[in-house]
Design an enzyme around this catalytic site. Structure first.
Site, short mmCIF file in Angstrom:
data_model
loop_
_atom_site.label_atom_id
_atom_site.label_comp_id
_atom_site.label_asym_id
_atom_site.label_seq_id
_atom_site.Cartn_x
_atom_site.Cartn_y
_atom_site.Cartn_z
CD GLU A 193 38.87 29.37 54.73
OE1 GLU A 193 38.49 30.47 54.30
OE2 GLU A 193 39.67 29.26 55.66
CG HIS B 51 31.76 34.89 56.42
ND1 HIS B 51 31.10 33.72 56.70
CD2 HIS B 51 33.07 34.56 56.31
CE1 HIS B 51 31.98 32.73 56.76
NE2 HIS B 51 33.18 33.21 56.53
NE ARG C 26 34.23 33.90 52.49
CZ ARG C 26 35.22 34.28 53.23
NH1 ARG C 26 35.44 35.55 53.43
NH2 ARG C 26 35.99 33.40 53.80
CG HIS D 163 33.82 38.54 56.43
ND1 HIS D 163 34.24 38.29 57.72
CD2 HIS D 163 34.69 37.88 55.63
CE1 HIS D 163 35.32 37.52 57.69
NE2 HIS D 163 35.63 37.28 56.44
NE ARG E 169 38.56 38.69 51.84
CZ ARG E 169 38.55 37.76 52.80
NH1 ARG E 169 39.59 36.96 52.96
NH2 ARG E 169 37.50 37.63 53.58
C1 SIN Z 1 36.58 32.30 57.53
O1 SIN Z 1 37.22 31.67 58.37
O2 SIN Z 1 35.56 31.87 56.98
C2 SIN Z 1 37.05 33.67 57.16
C3 SIN Z 1 38.21 33.56 56.30
C4 SIN Z 1 38.32 34.76 55.41
O3 SIN Z 1 37.49 35.65 55.46
O4 SIN Z 1 39.23 34.78 54.61
#
Ligand code: SIN
Length: 536
Positions: free
Chosen positions: A113, A237, A283, A344, A379
């Protein structure tokens, strides 16, 4: 009514349930939750849990990615501690029955991610939280020492001063809790109280958090005298579904991890010139870039395009997202998904030490409501589930060590006093104030801030606070009123923290101080607990 237990755990997401399972062999546990046990943010987590899972794994790069995402505000010792616990955390989850997705070679299928330099995210397709919550709820359900109180909301903590010389040294003795159905306040005495109440996304108008995310743990801990830290760092998010009926449904970052590209409505990809990691940048950077594109081009949303991966792959890897989008008439295998940022995750919270203990003795905070030092100013994706289980372990070890010598007796705790409160005939005030706070926070304390906007928000929120306090003492409490009081407190803490940070770092970006200022501002923002604690 009065209840007692060795351990009172408020909140039933991954952190609260893990803690309960870890201490239940040695004492009685009362688990308190506002709705049904699995109505939690954990259950909605899609992406997964970031963890180096073997003792000879690459802990260094996970720690480096965490520090970079956290804009150098994370505490390096806490980062090493939490990330070093990866193998134990994964082992615990597997022992409790969690099943993670595997690849064709029957090895765990690790995802990637934003902000991660490697694939290290354990997942259960795109519904990891649902699988974790399922397994943990099943485990607590059958544990004889764990009693679950659903539809119960904590009102305030019960504390006593333990050192007359140092009047601010306090110990937590439990909490007053409202039984929402019976409308009765219960007094719960406990040797250890653990706040695992999750986040505060409902402080903002648009959020992908569940309705229960009203910052309760942060608000009640602060009222009881515990300091809070880094509340200005609310993570937006970058990609939640833009649809009038979708209630900000999350489109996991794992979709970008598998190659999805962010585009404007004319098809132009815009992340390539923003960051070397392009669409997989941390993010804060992606959310700000989207905000900028929307404002510059006057668009209501941007688009997330993964159509090039093919229908079969998309349906297999992201079944929940695929089905949900289809339900809103969007086929993500053939068309890009309209997305916008939404509140988020709050990186700040109750300030705790490396055992998860707050400034009030025997009061622990774990999971999203805590500020442990792991996340710093932003985070890293999927570090939250890791932190939840790691700090549940650390808090459990500390409370278990102390349990044997605990001498606290509970008969002296005063029952709840509702004074001269009557039933309200003006419920509209609660609904109106709730809406006003959330709109004000979205407009003035969002992704891009200014000092003027923050001051405007502070004035509004302080006015609303006055009204809430009056209303609170005049009328019988309801869960809506308790939540309103908590979101107002958390909103004020966020704004005050944001005003203190005179730089831009991580999730806090202000046009008045657009640069990072390591010389003057490379430290946590601490707000001491309320003193004296408000009545009751
Ligand atoms: C996501 O699936 O994008 C959220 C994961 C997260 O916030 O750690």
């Amino acid at each position: 009514m009065k209840l007692t237990a060795d351990f009172l755990v408020i909140g039933t997401g991954i952190a609260g349930l893990s803690y309960a399972l870890k201490v239940a062999e040695k004492g009685s546990v009362l688990l308190v939750t506002k709705r049904q046990i699995d109505f939690t943010a954990t259950r909605l987590a899609q992406g997964g849990i970031a963890a180096v899972s073997s003792v000879d794994g690459d802990f260094t790069s996970h720690a480096e990615d965490t520090m970079v995402a956290g804009a150098d505000l994370s505490d390096p010792e806490i980062v090493d501690l939490a990330i070093g616990m990866g193998p134990k955390v994964i082992e615990d989850l597997l022992n409790w029955g969690v099943e993670f997705s595997r690849n064709d070679q029957n090895k765990y299928d690790l995802a990637r991610e934003g902000g991660h330099s490697h694939r290290r995210i354990f997942h259960a397709k795109d519904a990891t939280g649902r699988e974790i919550e399922r397994a943990l709820v099943a485990a607590v359900d059958k544990h004889p020492s764990i009693q679950i109180l659903e539809n119960h909301i904590a009102i305030d903590l019960i504390t006593e001063v333990i050192n007359q010389q140092q009047t601010d040294e306090k110990r937590c003795l439990g909490a007053y809790v409202l039984d929402i159905e019976a409308q009765e306040v219960i007094t719960i005495g406990a040797h250890f109280t653990v706040l695992a109440t999750g986040g505060a996304g409902k402080v903002y108008l648009f959020t992908c958090n569940p309705d229960v995310a009203t910052g309760d743990g942060v608000a009640i801990a602060w009222r009881a005298g515990a300091a809070v830290a880094n509340m200005e760092f609310m993570q937006f998010h970058p990609t939640t579904l833009y649809h009038p009926n979708a209630k900000s449904f999350l489109i996991s970052e794992a979709v970008r991890g598998e190659g999805a590209i962010l585009r404007r409505s004319d098809g132009t990809a815009f992340m390539a010139d923003q960051h070397p990691l392009k669409d997989l940048a941390p993010r804060d950077i992606v959310a700000r870039a989207i905000d900028h594109q929307m404002k510059k081009y006057g668009d209501d949303c941007v688009f997330l395009d993964i159509t090039h991966k093919g229908a079969e792959y998309i349906q297999e890897r992201f079944p929940t997202i695929y089905e949900t989008c289809l339900g809103y008439g969007i086929d993500m295998t053939t068309e890009p998904i309209p997305v916008v940022p939404a509140a988020h995750y709050i990186c700040g919270g109750v300030q705790v030490d490396c055992h998860g203990e707050s400034g009030v003795n025997n009061l622990f905070a774990i999971g999203e409501c805590a500020c442990t030092g792991l996340h710093g100013a932003n985070r890293l994706a999927s570090n939250s589930l890791l932190e939840g289980v790691a700090f549940a372990e650390l808090a459990a070890q500390t409370s278990l060590k102390r349990l044997a010598s605990s001498q606290v007796e509970f008969p002296s705790i005063a029952p709840w006093d509702s004074g001269n409160a009557t039933d309200s005939d003006e419920e509209v005030i609660v609904a109106h104030n709730w809406e006003e706070i959330r709109r004000c926070m979205w407009s003035y304390v969002g992704i891009v801030r200014t000092t003027k906007r923050l001051n405007r928000a502070l004035n509004r929120i302080q006015l609303i606070q006055k009204e809430i306090i009056e209303y609170y003492w005049d009328f019988h409490i309801t869960s809506d009123l308790i939540e309103l009081r908590n979101i107002a407190t958390v909103a004020e803490l966020i704004v005050k923290s944001a005003l203190q940070r005179k730089e831009s770092r991580g999730l806090h970006f202000t046009l008045d101080f657009p640069e990072r200022d390591d010389l003057n501002c490379k430290h946590d923002t601490i707000i001491p607990g309320a003193s004296p604690a408000p009545k009751q």
